[in-house]
Design a protein around this motif. Structure first.
Motif, PDB file in Angstrom:
ATOM      1  N   THR A 167       0.844  -1.189   0.000  1.00 37.52           N
ATOM      2  CA  THR A 167       0.000   0.000   0.000  1.00 37.52           C
ATOM      3  C   THR A 167       0.883   1.245   0.000  1.00 37.52           C
ATOM      4  OG1 THR A 167      -1.876   1.056   1.132  1.00 37.52           O
ATOM      5  CG2 THR A 167      -0.158   0.100   2.520  1.00 37.52           C
ATOM      6  N   GLY A 168       0.258   2.418   0.082  1.00 37.79           N
ATOM      7  CA  GLY A 168       1.045   3.649   0.154  1.00 37.79           C
ATOM      8  C   GLY A 168       1.833   3.889  -1.116  1.00 37.79           C
ATOM      9  N   ASN A 169       3.079   4.289  -0.963  1.00 39.85           N
ATOM     10  CA  ASN A 169       3.940   4.539  -2.119  1.00 39.85           C
ATOM     11  C   ASN A 169       5.261   3.793  -1.980  1.00 39.85           C
ATOM     12  OD1 ASN A 169       4.451   6.868  -0.034  1.00 39.85           O
ATOM     13  ND2 ASN A 169       6.296   6.790  -1.273  1.00 39.85           N
ATOM     14  N   PRO A 170       5.788   3.235  -3.091  1.00 38.39           N
ATOM     15  CA  PRO A 170       7.117   2.610  -3.043  1.00 38.39           C
ATOM     16  C   PRO A 170       8.203   3.670  -3.093  1.00 38.39           C
ATOM     17  CG  PRO A 170       6.235   2.464  -5.251  1.00 38.39           C
ATOM     18  CD  PRO A 170       5.170   3.134  -4.414  1.00 38.39           C
ATOM     19  N   VAL A 171       9.420   3.277  -2.701  1.00 36.35           N
ATOM     20  CA  VAL A 171      10.591   4.154  -2.783  1.00 36.35           C
ATOM     21  C   VAL A 171      11.741   3.361  -3.387  1.00 36.35           C
ATOM     22  CG1 VAL A 171      12.275   5.539  -1.524  1.00 36.35           C
ATOM     23  CG2 VAL A 171       9.888   5.526  -0.783  1.00 36.35           C
ATOM     24  N   LEU A 172      12.311   3.876  -4.483  1.00 34.69           N
ATOM     25  CA  LEU A 172      13.486   3.278  -5.108  1.00 34.69           C
ATOM     26  C   LEU A 172      14.713   4.123  -4.798  1.00 34.69           C
ATOM     27  CD1 LEU A 172      12.398   2.212  -8.723  1.00 34.69           C
ATOM     28  CD2 LEU A 172      13.364   0.721  -6.967  1.00 34.69           C
ATOM     29  N   ILE A 173      15.799   3.470  -4.382  1.00 32.50           N
ATOM     30  CA  ILE A 173      17.057   4.157  -4.097  1.00 32.50           C
ATOM     31  C   ILE A 173      18.156   3.496  -4.914  1.00 32.50           C
ATOM     32  CG2 ILE A 173      18.730   4.760  -2.304  1.00 32.50           C
ATOM     33  CD1 ILE A 173      16.450   4.525  -0.278  1.00 32.50           C
ATOM     34  N   THR A 174      18.921   4.307  -5.638  1.00 30.33           N
ATOM     35  CA  THR A 174      20.000   3.794  -6.476  1.00 30.33           C
ATOM     36  C   THR A 174      21.339   3.972  -5.777  1.00 30.33           C
ATOM     37  OG1 THR A 174      18.759   4.540  -8.412  1.00 30.33           O
ATOM     38  CG2 THR A 174      21.038   3.886  -8.758  1.00 30.33           C
ATOM     39  N   ASP A 175      22.095   2.894  -5.660  1.00 27.31           N
ATOM     40  CA  ASP A 175      23.472   2.948  -5.179  1.00 27.31           C
ATOM     41  C   ASP A 175      24.350   2.592  -6.370  1.00 27.31           C
ATOM     42  OD1 ASP A 175      25.773   3.050  -3.745  1.00 27.31           O
ATOM     43  OD2 ASP A 175      25.423   1.231  -2.580  1.00 27.31           O
ATOM     44  N   ASP A 176      24.770   3.610  -7.120  1.00 32.55           N
ATOM     45  CA  ASP A 176      25.459   3.393  -8.397  1.00 32.55           C
ATOM     46  C   ASP A 176      26.970   3.501  -8.197  1.00 32.55           C
ATOM     47  OD1 ASP A 176      26.167   3.124 -11.007  1.00 32.55           O
ATOM     48  OD2 ASP A 176      24.697   4.547 -11.768  1.00 32.55           O
ATOM     49  N   ASN A 177      27.657   2.407  -8.426  1.00 37.16           N
ATOM     50  CA  ASN A 177      29.104   2.360  -8.304  1.00 37.16           C
ATOM     51  C   ASN A 177      29.711   2.091  -9.683  1.00 37.16           C
ATOM     52  OD1 ASN A 177      31.728   2.178  -7.412  1.00 37.16           O
ATOM     53  ND2 ASN A 177      31.521   0.104  -6.578  1.00 37.16           N
ATOM     54  N   HIS A 178      30.043   3.171 -10.415  1.00 42.74           N
ATOM     55  CA  HIS A 178      30.644   3.073 -11.748  1.00 42.74           C
ATOM     56  C   HIS A 178      29.780   2.224 -12.688  1.00 42.74           C
ATOM     57  CE1 HIS A 178      34.172   5.039 -10.168  1.00 42.74           C
ATOM     58  NE2 HIS A 178      34.276   4.130  -9.228  1.00 42.74           N
ATOM     59  N   GLY A 179      28.482   2.495 -12.657  1.00 45.92           N
ATOM     60  CA  GLY A 179      27.584   1.784 -13.555  1.00 45.92           C
ATOM     61  C   GLY A 179      27.080   0.461 -13.008  1.00 45.92           C
ATOM     62  N   GLN A 180      27.621  -0.004 -11.898  1.00 44.61           N
ATOM     63  CA  GLN A 180      27.171  -1.257 -11.290  1.00 44.61           C
ATOM     64  C   GLN A 180      26.055  -0.946 -10.291  1.00 44.61           C
ATOM     65  OE1 GLN A 180      28.812  -4.215 -12.423  1.00 44.61           O
ATOM     66  NE2 GLN A 180      29.587  -2.669 -13.835  1.00 44.61           N
ATOM     67  N   ALA A 181      24.896  -0.599 -10.801  1.00 45.79           N
ATOM     68  CA  ALA A 181      23.836  -0.061  -9.951  1.00 45.79           C
ATOM     69  C   ALA A 181      23.128  -1.160  -9.161  1.00 45.79           C
ATOM     70  CB  ALA A 181      22.826   0.695 -10.795  1.00 45.79           C
ATOM     71  N   GLN A 182      22.996  -0.944  -7.857  1.00 48.48           N
ATOM     72  CA  GLN A 182      22.121  -1.750  -7.018  1.00 48.48           C
ATOM     73  C   GLN A 182      20.911  -0.898  -6.660  1.00 48.48           C
ATOM     74  OE1 GLN A 182      23.542  -4.025  -3.492  1.00 48.48           O
ATOM     75  NE2 GLN A 182      22.053  -2.815  -2.334  1.00 48.48           N
ATOM     76  N   LEU A 183      19.737  -1.493  -6.737  1.00 47.09           N
ATOM     77  CA  LEU A 183      18.511  -0.791  -6.389  1.00 47.09           C
ATOM     78  C   LEU A 183      17.953  -1.343  -5.090  1.00 47.09           C
ATOM     79  CD1 LEU A 183      16.646  -0.527  -9.829  1.00 47.09           C
ATOM     80  CD2 LEU A 183      18.302   1.032  -8.808  1.00 47.09           C
ATOM     81  N   ASP A 184      17.633  -0.447  -4.154  1.00 51.91           N
ATOM     82  CA  ASP A 184      16.883  -0.810  -2.957  1.00 51.91           C
ATOM     83  C   ASP A 184      15.447  -0.357  -3.167  1.00 51.91           C
ATOM     84  OD1 ASP A 184      18.729  -1.670  -0.450  1.00 51.91           O
ATOM     85  OD2 ASP A 184      19.832  -0.295  -1.746  1.00 51.91           O
ATOM     86  N   LEU A 185      14.502  -1.245  -2.902  1.00 53.87           N
ATOM     87  CA  LEU A 185      13.079  -0.943  -2.995  1.00 53.87           C
ATOM     88  C   LEU A 185      12.448  -1.135  -1.627  1.00 53.87           C
ATOM     89  CD1 LEU A 185      10.303  -0.517  -4.378  1.00 53.87           C
ATOM     90  CD2 LEU A 185      10.344  -2.965  -4.940  1.00 53.87           C
ATOM     91  N   LEU A 186      11.792  -0.098  -1.139  1.00 50.13           N
ATOM     92  CA  LEU A 186      11.098  -0.158   0.144  1.00 50.13           C
ATOM     93  C   LEU A 186       9.655   0.267  -0.075  1.00 50.13           C
ATOM     94  CD1 LEU A 186      14.199   1.355   0.913  1.00 50.13           C
ATOM     95  CD2 LEU A 186      13.474   0.006   2.890  1.00 50.13           C
ATOM     96  N   VAL A 187       8.729  -0.487   0.522  1.00 46.44           N
ATOM     97  CA  VAL A 187       7.311  -0.233   0.281  1.00 46.44           C
ATOM     98  C   VAL A 187       6.513  -0.689   1.504  1.00 46.44           C
ATOM     99  CG1 VAL A 187       6.992  -2.481  -0.863  1.00 46.44           C
ATOM    100  CG2 VAL A 187       5.412  -0.604  -1.364  1.00 46.44           C
ATOM    101  N   PRO A 188       5.477   0.060   1.912  1.00 50.67           N
ATOM    102  CA  PRO A 188       4.680  -0.356   3.071  1.00 50.67           C
ATOM    103  C   PRO A 188       3.887  -1.632   2.781  1.00 50.67           C
ATOM    104  CG  PRO A 188       4.371   1.990   2.619  1.00 50.67           C
ATOM    105  CD  PRO A 188       5.087   1.404   1.437  1.00 50.67           C
ATOM    106  N   SER A 189       3.839  -2.509   3.746  1.00 54.28           N
ATOM    107  CA  SER A 189       2.988  -3.693   3.686  1.00 54.28           C
ATOM    108  C   SER A 189       1.574  -3.311   4.117  1.00 54.28           C
ATOM    109  CB  SER A 189       3.530  -4.785   4.605  1.00 54.28           C
ATOM    110  OG  SER A 189       2.552  -5.782   4.842  1.00 54.28           O
ATOM    111  N   ALA A 190       0.581  -3.874   3.442  1.00 52.28           N
ATOM    112  CA  ALA A 190      -0.811  -3.595   3.801  1.00 52.28           C
ATOM    113  C   ALA A 190      -1.159  -4.171   5.168  1.00 52.28           C
ATOM    114  CB  ALA A 190      -1.748  -4.166   2.737  1.00 52.28           C
ATOM    115  N   GLU A 191      -0.337  -5.088   5.667  1.00 53.98           N
ATOM    116  CA  GLU A 191      -0.564  -5.669   6.984  1.00 53.98           C
ATOM    117  C   GLU A 191       0.239  -4.962   8.069  1.00 53.98           C
ATOM    118  OE1 GLU A 191       0.361  -9.775   6.611  1.00 53.98           O
ATOM    119  OE2 GLU A 191      -1.224 -10.169   5.145  1.00 53.98           O
ATOM    120  N   GLY A 192       0.957  -3.914   7.699  1.00 51.92           N
ATOM    121  CA  GLY A 192       1.798  -3.195   8.651  1.00 51.92           C
ATOM    122  C   GLY A 192       3.266  -3.505   8.434  1.00 51.92           C
TER     123      GLY A 192
END
Length: 389
Positions: A279-304
């Motif tokens: 639910t709510g809104n997701p959040v994407l965060i990029t940790d880009d190390n010379h093109g070797q991008a890792q993505l963190d995704l955080l999002v609220p659970s509808a159950e809390g």
């Protein structure tokens, strides 16, 4: 703002051992204190220092609806009486929160009942605020003295489309901005403008991801497969009917004579598997190390609580859930979420979050790399004053 550690309590003045817990200081008359013999010595010992409670004399923050935040700790929120802001004062050891200040808007009512989403973006030249209300996108910029002024440029050309939810403003290419927002009739709306132009002149809108139907929340980030790529890809994670979907594609900068407009060729690629609805809104965060991008995704659970996923550069079609941040029992689901990375004094990367739950803001952060959410806490942001995170 007065110093949170100032002394000078009067007789019988309240002190505090815990936030919101007041203890009266025992009253002692001057007559008794002066009648003691000057030859008597008081026993030495440690001082019993206590924190100063702000709950008894500082005006609390208004109820928070949708909000947006940006480093170094500025929060803009929609409250009962309109938009307001407050911020961290980082040059003080206690990093206190400031008093809240209203942000008047000209001729439009923007409050917690009418605003469906806010976004802040700093171009380095100006701080821009994007607001969705009544299906319309309102754009403003904040001046150095924190006045809110309308952006008098061309508004995003939505045409017959109506916007909803929380907008996203991200950098796309070296000199472009992309604005992405869910459409009321389904799918996503995307437009682009120059990063340096002022007022911002938005181009014609792309209408995409219609196969997902109505999208309640979206987060977008830029990913480069090579650090010198001139045309990056935009990755979006969308919530549709409580499920997570990825929309990804190249961002074309245009070219030729006359130059063609920029365009995002985003296409629905995969669905992210999850244990339960979100639910709510997701959040994407990029940790880009010379093109070797890792993505963190955080999002609220509808159950809390909050789900935390990771996508690595070597496996771009795989999203791995590395943890579920469980809220205390009986805590409602979060309705608005904001995350940002920060490196501590040891160079360790931390993720800090502000979470809106039931009209109140909370702060939390990761605690270590191996078990990111071990011993994490939800700290309420209620009043101006000291805040130790």
């Amino acid at each position: 703002m007065s110093n949170a550690f100032s002394t000078g309590y009067g007789i019988s003045s309240p002190t505090s051992t815990e936030p919101g817990t007041l203890i009266s200081t025992p009253s002692t008359s001057r007559a008794n204190s002066t009648s003691l013999s000057s030859s008597e010595n008081f026993r030495s010992g440690p001082l019993n220092l206590t924190s100063l409670s702000t709950t008894s004399w500082r005006q609390p923050y208004a109820s928070v609806g949708q909000f947006a935040t940006i480093e170094p700790g500025l929060v803009v929120a929609a409250g009962p009486n309109g938009l307001f802001y407050f911020k961290r004062i980082r040059d003080h050891a206690a990093t206190p929160w400031s008093e809240s200040r209203p942000l008047p808007t000209e001729g439009v009512i923007l409050n917690e009942s009418t605003v469906s989403g806010l976004a802040l973006h700093d171009t380095g030249l100006r701080l821009h605020l994007c607001c969705i209300s009544g299906g319309v996108i309102h754009t403003f910029y904040l001046t150095g003295d924190n006045n809110l002024l309308p952006d008098r440029g061309n508004p995003p050309p939505l045409g017959k489309h109506r916007a909803m939810g929380k907008p996203m403003v991200v950098r796309s290419g070296y000199n472009r901005l992309s604005l992405v927002v869910p459409c009321q009739s389904g799918g996503l709306l995307h437009t682009s403008g120059s990063y340096y132009s002022f007022p911002t002149r938005w181009e014609r809108v792309d209408y995409l991801a219609t196969d997902l139907g109505v999208i309640s929340g979206v987060s977008v980030t830029e990913v480069r497969t090579h650090p010198h790529d001139h045309e990056p890809e935009l990755v979006a994670v969308c919530i549709s009917e409580g499920q997570l979907h990825v929309v990804q594609g190249p961002f074309s900068l245009g070219g030729g004579r006359p130059p063609s407009r920029c365009k995002w060729g985003g296409k629905t690629s995969i669905r992210i598997l999850q244990p339960g609805k979100v639910t709510g809104n997701p959040v994407l965060i990029t940790d880009d190390n010379h093109g070797q991008a890792q993505l963190d995704l955080l999002v609220p659970s509808a159950e809390g609580g909050i789900f935390h996923f990771v996508r690595t550069h070597s496996a771009p079609n795989e999203w791995h859930m590395i943890g579920r941040v469980a809220f205390p029992q009986d805590t409602p689901p979060a309705s608005c979420l904001s995350f940002y990375p920060r490196s501590d004094t040891r160079g360790t990367r931390e993720l800090h979050a502000m979470v809106q739950i039931g009209g109140r803001l909370y702060h939390t952060k990761t605690t270590n790399d191996q078990l990111p959410w071990y011993n994490a806490r939800l700290n309420p942001i209620v009043h101006p004053g000291p805040f130790f995170d």
